[in-house]
Design a protein around this motif. Structure first.
Motif, PDB file in Angstrom:
ATOM      1  N   PHE A 130       0.840  -1.212   0.000  1.00 35.54           N
ATOM      2  CA  PHE A 130       0.000   0.000   0.000  1.00 35.54           C
ATOM      3  C   PHE A 130       0.875   1.261   0.000  1.00 35.54           C
ATOM      4  N   ALA A 131       2.052   1.169   0.630  1.00 38.45           N
ATOM      5  CA  ALA A 131       2.968   2.314   0.625  1.00 38.45           C
ATOM      6  C   ALA A 131       3.582   2.492  -0.771  1.00 38.45           C
ATOM      7  N   VAL A 132       3.838   1.370  -1.445  1.00 37.49           N
ATOM      8  CA  VAL A 132       4.404   1.446  -2.803  1.00 37.49           C
ATOM      9  C   VAL A 132       3.435   2.192  -3.731  1.00 37.49           C
ATOM     10  N   LYS A 133       2.117   1.899  -3.586  1.00 32.52           N
ATOM     11  CA  LYS A 133       1.104   2.588  -4.406  1.00 32.52           C
ATOM     12  C   LYS A 133       1.116   4.087  -4.122  1.00 32.52           C
ATOM     13  N   ALA A 134       1.188   4.429  -2.833  1.00 30.00           N
ATOM     14  CA  ALA A 134       1.177   5.848  -2.453  1.00 30.00           C
ATOM     15  C   ALA A 134       2.455   6.551  -2.922  1.00 30.00           C
ATOM     16  N   ALA A 170       4.997  10.437  -6.506  1.00 31.35           N
ATOM     17  CA  ALA A 170       5.971  10.802  -7.543  1.00 31.35           C
ATOM     18  C   ALA A 170       5.241  11.489  -8.699  1.00 31.35           C
ATOM     19  N   CYS A 171       4.070  10.970  -9.070  1.00 28.14           N
ATOM     20  CA  CYS A 171       3.289  11.581 -10.161  1.00 28.14           C
ATOM     21  C   CYS A 171       2.834  12.982  -9.771  1.00 28.14           C
ATOM     22  N   ALA A 197      13.561   7.029  -6.134  1.00 30.57           N
ATOM     23  CA  ALA A 197      13.639   6.000  -7.180  1.00 30.57           C
ATOM     24  C   ALA A 197      12.406   6.065  -8.081  1.00 30.57           C
ATOM     25  N   ALA A 198      11.223   6.279  -7.490  1.00 30.05           N
ATOM     26  CA  ALA A 198       9.989   6.352  -8.291  1.00 30.05           C
ATOM     27  C   ALA A 198      10.011   7.570  -9.212  1.00 30.05           C
ATOM     28  N   LEU A 200       1.105   9.979 -16.176  1.00 30.93           N
ATOM     29  CA  LEU A 200       1.233  10.319 -14.755  1.00 30.93           C
ATOM     30  C   LEU A 200      -0.123  10.737 -14.208  1.00 30.93           C
ATOM     31  N   GLU A 201      -0.853  11.520 -14.991  1.00 29.27           N
ATOM     32  CA  GLU A 201      -2.178  11.980 -14.545  1.00 29.27           C
ATOM     33  C   GLU A 201      -3.150  10.803 -14.385  1.00 29.27           C
ATOM     34  N   ARG A 202      -2.971   9.791 -15.236  1.00 29.84           N
ATOM     35  CA  ARG A 202      -3.842   8.611 -15.143  1.00 29.84           C
ATOM     36  C   ARG A 202      -3.575   7.862 -13.821  1.00 29.84           C
ATOM     37  N   ILE A 203      -2.307   7.699 -13.485  1.00 31.43           N
ATOM     38  CA  ILE A 203      -1.964   7.013 -12.222  1.00 31.43           C
ATOM     39  C   ILE A 203      -2.577   7.786 -11.043  1.00 31.43           C
ATOM     40  N   LEU A 204      -2.468   9.117 -11.114  1.00 28.96           N
ATOM     41  CA  LEU A 204      -3.008   9.954 -10.031  1.00 28.96           C
ATOM     42  C   LEU A 204      -4.519   9.827  -9.922  1.00 28.96           C
TER      43      LEU A 204
END
Ligand code: ATP
Length: 237
Positions: free
Chosen positions: A35-39, A44-45, A190-191, A203-207
């Motif tokens: 869950f932290a990796v997703k955040a 980063a985005c 790193a991200a 990037l906007e899509r990930i956000l």
């Protein structure tokens, strides 16, 4: 943290807050969970698509990971601002000194250009006009709940790093990285390195797909299932 305290970078309340964080880190298994990796990826985005990103640095952050916040600021073009809850001129100087020693070329905060966060009282409402006050995205690795809420009311996108998924800050932020700053900030670097090669649209899509409430729920589930497994003897602390 203790040498940071002796050098005047960390305040006594900072030591207590660190202990609170360590307790949650233990419950979370002292690692960067999915869950932290997703955040981290969403953060980063947000930093890469921001117009005026700012990283707010307090005493604990300066003591624990000055070099990585300086690296993050140069990787994503965010300005660094020393911003202290328990503020004295000496500690502002000590935090800035730690950041310059870690390679920062500029650190905002504590200068003539101060502005006031509305609805907050005492020294903690002062921010740099060029920095947090006019930022669109603010990264607050370790922040108090009232200040996070006030930043949200000012219309900022707030990224928090906070090991307590139940804190006011964790709940009020747009993106909450439930991880230790010492692991989260290098992972964020790193991200940013990886994602800055992508198109803005990607990037906007990930956000847009990111859901902070779900991520906080997953952090609570992780604590609960770890405790259950420990209680059943399936894991060793
Ligand atoms: P809030 O006001 O947001 O409800 P709080 O009163 O605990 O929370 P602070 O003491 O200002 O607020 O914030 C410190 C927060 O930082 C705590 O939630 C603590 O768990 C967390 N924390 C402390 N050390 C670390 C660390 N090394 N990495 C990540 N989070 C940490």
């Amino acid at each position: 943290m203790v040498s940071g305290f002796r050098e005047g970078v960390v305040c006594p309340q900072g030591l207590i807050a660190h202990g609170r964080g360590e307790a949650f880190d233990y419950l979370l298994g002292e690692r960067t969970n999915p869950f932290a990796v997703k955040a981290i990826e969403a953060s980063a985005c947000a930093l890469l698509t921001a117009e005026r990103p700012v990283i707010s640095v307090n005493g604990n952050v300066a003591a624990l990971c000055a070099a990585s916040v300086v690296q993050l600021s140069s990787l994503c073009g965010a300005r660094l601002e020393a911003n202290l809850f328990y503020r004295t001129q000496e500690r502002m100087k000590a935090v800035k000194k730690a950041l310059f020693a870690a390679g920062a070329s500029e650190v905002l905060g504590g200068e003539e250009d101060e502005a006031i966060i509305p609805e907050l009282f005492s020294e903690r409402r002062r921010v740099s006009r060029e920095g947090i006050y006019s930022a669109d995205v603010v990264l607050v690795p370790l922040e108090d709940g009232d200040r996070t809420t006030a930043l949200k009311r000012m219309g900022k996108k707030v990224i928090a790093i906070d090991l307590n998924p139940l804190s006011v800050t964790a709940r009020a932020a747009d993106i909450t990285i439930v991880d230790n700053v010492v692991r989260a900030v290098p992972a964020l670097c790193a991200a940013v390195k990886r994602l800055r090669l992508k198109e803005r649209q990607a990037l906007e899509r990930i956000l847009a797909e990111y859901d902070n409430e779900r991520v906080l729920g997953e952090a609570l589930e992780a604590i609960s299932s770890r405790l259950n497994r420990l209680a059943r003897g399936e894991l060793h602390g």
